[in-house]
Design a protein around this motif. Structure first.
Motif, short mmCIF file in Angstrom:
data_model
loop_
_atom_site.label_atom_id
_atom_site.label_comp_id
_atom_site.label_asym_id
_atom_site.label_seq_id
_atom_site.Cartn_x
_atom_site.Cartn_y
_atom_site.Cartn_z
N THR A 152 -7.97 -1.31 -2.35
CA THR A 152 -6.79 -0.82 -1.65
C THR A 152 -6.92 -1.12 -0.17
O THR A 152 -8.00 -1.40 0.34
CB THR A 152 -6.64 0.69 -1.84
OG1 THR A 152 -7.76 1.35 -1.23
CG2 THR A 152 -6.57 1.05 -3.32
N VAL A 153 -5.81 -1.04 0.53
CA VAL A 153 -5.84 -1.25 1.97
C VAL A 153 -6.66 -0.15 2.64
O VAL A 153 -7.27 -0.37 3.69
CB VAL A 153 -4.40 -1.31 2.54
CG1 VAL A 153 -3.72 0.06 2.46
CG2 VAL A 153 -4.40 -1.84 3.97
N GLU A 154 -6.69 1.04 2.03
CA GLU A 154 -7.51 2.12 2.58
C GLU A 154 -9.00 1.75 2.56
O GLU A 154 -9.73 2.01 3.51
CB GLU A 154 -7.30 3.41 1.77
CG GLU A 154 -5.96 4.09 1.98
CD GLU A 154 -4.87 3.48 1.12
OE1 GLU A 154 -3.69 3.91 1.25
OE2 GLU A 154 -5.17 2.58 0.31
N GLN A 155 -9.45 1.09 1.47
CA GLN A 155 -10.85 0.70 1.37
C GLN A 155 -11.20 -0.38 2.40
O GLN A 155 -12.27 -0.34 3.00
CB GLN A 155 -11.13 0.20 -0.04
CG GLN A 155 -11.11 1.28 -1.10
CD GLN A 155 -11.22 0.71 -2.50
OE1 GLN A 155 -10.39 -0.11 -2.92
NE2 GLN A 155 -12.24 1.13 -3.24
N ILE A 156 -10.29 -1.32 2.59
CA ILE A 156 -10.54 -2.37 3.58
C ILE A 156 -10.54 -1.78 4.99
O ILE A 156 -11.37 -2.13 5.83
CB ILE A 156 -9.49 -3.50 3.47
CG1 ILE A 156 -9.59 -4.17 2.09
CG2 ILE A 156 -9.68 -4.53 4.57
CD1 ILE A 156 -8.54 -5.22 1.82
N ALA A 157 -9.63 -0.86 5.24
CA ALA A 157 -9.55 -0.22 6.56
C ALA A 157 -10.85 0.50 6.88
O ALA A 157 -11.30 0.50 8.04
CB ALA A 157 -8.37 0.74 6.60
N GLN A 158 -11.48 1.10 5.86
CA GLN A 158 -12.75 1.79 6.09
C GLN A 158 -13.83 0.83 6.56
O GLN A 158 -14.71 1.21 7.34
CB GLN A 158 -13.19 2.48 4.79
CG GLN A 158 -12.38 3.72 4.46
CD GLN A 158 -12.83 4.35 3.14
OE1 GLN A 158 -13.76 3.87 2.49
NE2 GLN A 158 -12.15 5.43 2.75
N ASP A 159 -13.78 -0.43 6.09
CA ASP A 159 -14.76 -1.43 6.55
C ASP A 159 -14.69 -1.62 8.06
O ASP A 159 -15.69 -2.00 8.69
CB ASP A 159 -14.49 -2.78 5.88
CG ASP A 159 -14.79 -2.76 4.39
OD1 ASP A 159 -15.45 -1.80 3.93
OD2 ASP A 159 -14.38 -3.71 3.69
N LYS A 218 -2.50 -3.95 -4.18
CA LYS A 218 -3.93 -3.97 -3.85
C LYS A 218 -4.34 -5.39 -3.46
O LYS A 218 -3.69 -6.37 -3.83
CB LYS A 218 -4.77 -3.50 -5.04
CG LYS A 218 -4.57 -2.03 -5.39
CD LYS A 218 -5.49 -1.62 -6.54
CE LYS A 218 -5.31 -0.13 -6.87
NZ LYS A 218 -6.22 0.28 -7.99
N TRP A 219 -5.44 -5.47 -2.72
CA TRP A 219 -5.92 -6.77 -2.26
C TRP A 219 -6.99 -7.29 -3.22
O TRP A 219 -7.85 -6.56 -3.69
CB TRP A 219 -6.51 -6.66 -0.86
CG TRP A 219 -5.47 -6.43 0.19
CD1 TRP A 219 -4.93 -5.25 0.58
CD2 TRP A 219 -4.81 -7.44 0.96
NE1 TRP A 219 -3.98 -5.44 1.55
CE2 TRP A 219 -3.88 -6.78 1.81
CE3 TRP A 219 -4.91 -8.83 1.04
CZ2 TRP A 219 -3.08 -7.46 2.71
CZ3 TRP A 219 -4.10 -9.51 1.94
CH2 TRP A 219 -3.20 -8.82 2.75
N THR A 220 -6.94 -8.61 -3.50
CA THR A 220 -7.99 -9.26 -4.28
C THR A 220 -9.17 -9.56 -3.34
O THR A 220 -9.06 -9.44 -2.12
CB THR A 220 -7.49 -10.58 -4.88
OG1 THR A 220 -7.16 -11.49 -3.81
CG2 THR A 220 -6.25 -10.35 -5.74
#
Length: 249
Positions: A152-159, A218-220
């Motif tokens: 999810t974009v939330e997971q990428i944002a956490q990076d 969601k992002w691949t």
């Protein structure tokens, strides 16, 4: 005799003569450019017998000069048919004999070997530096490759240590996505063919019991790598890479 005409050692350990310095010693009446052009017609090849070079300017227009082999210099001396030419040719012959003694050949070989070793050391140092620079990318890429699922974009944002809302706005400012009429973030057309995102329909019931649905994107992992490169181009690094750079300072 040793300083009759200056010679210069090139990068291959061979002796060379500067054209204008030879021209001056030979006391040729014609100007250098005309003289050299005439001499070059005697079968000398550029890149093999001589190399053109630009003289340092003394205030006017820079002139042309040449670096020539000792062999060419000897032949030019013979072509002059003057006492100066004979004197210079004898000088070059003696110089060649001294230059090609076993001791001089060995000294040049050692010098060339030292230069080769130094060049290899510099290449190794450059490669080591490049490896260090690539370590952060390798660490982040390893994280991505180890995760085969959609994110999810939330997971990428956490990076990146930011909120999903902030990241979405940032991707919009970078012309990666725009907000559709239903509030969903949509990729611009030029990014759509590459499989960066995957959208799925989620069904739900409203509070009044009516059925409804919404699209969830969601992002691949390909999309995640795409975002990494785009963000890095704009000076935005993931936390794992920032931590590495801070430790390196």
């Amino acid at each position: 005799m040793n300083d009759l005409i200056k010679t210069h050692e090139n990068e291959n350990g061979e002796l060379e003569v500067i054209g204008r310095e030879l021209h001056e010693f030979l006391e040729v009446k014609d100007n250098y450019t005309d003289w050299f052009k005439r001499m070059a017609c005697y079968g000398f090849a550029e890149g093999q017998d001589f190399i053109g070079k630009i003289r340092e300017s003394t205030g006017g227009r820079p002139g042309t000069d040449h670096r020539m082999t000792i062999t060419m210099a000897k032949e030019l001396c013979m072509l002059q048919r003057t006492d100066k030419g004979k004197q210079a040719r004898q000088y070059f012959l003696q110089l060649e004999q001294a230059w090609n003694t076993p001791e001089m050949v060995m000294a040049r070989a050692i010098k060339i070997s030292a230069r080769v070793i130094e060049e290899k050391d510099n290449v190794i140092k450059l490669q080591e530096k490049q490896i260090e620079e690539l370590k952060p990318l390798a660490a982040y890429v390893r994280t991505i490759l180890n995760n085969k699922s959609l994110v999810t974009v939330e997971q990428i944002a956490q990076d990146y240590g930011m909120s999903a809302q902030k990241l979405n706005k940032m991707l919009h400012s970078l012309h990666i996505q725009y907000r559709g009429g239903n509030g969903q973030w949509i990729l611009y057309q030029q990014h759509k063919p590459f499989g960066y995102v995957h959208s799925e329909t989620i069904s739900f019931k409203r509070s009044d019991g009516r059925p409804d649905s919404t699209m969830h994107t969601k992002w691949t992992q390909e999309g995640r790598m795409f975002l990494y490169k785009k963000l890095k181009e704009n000076g935005i690094l993931p936390l794992i890479e920032r931590d590495f750079e801070e430790k390196a300072i």
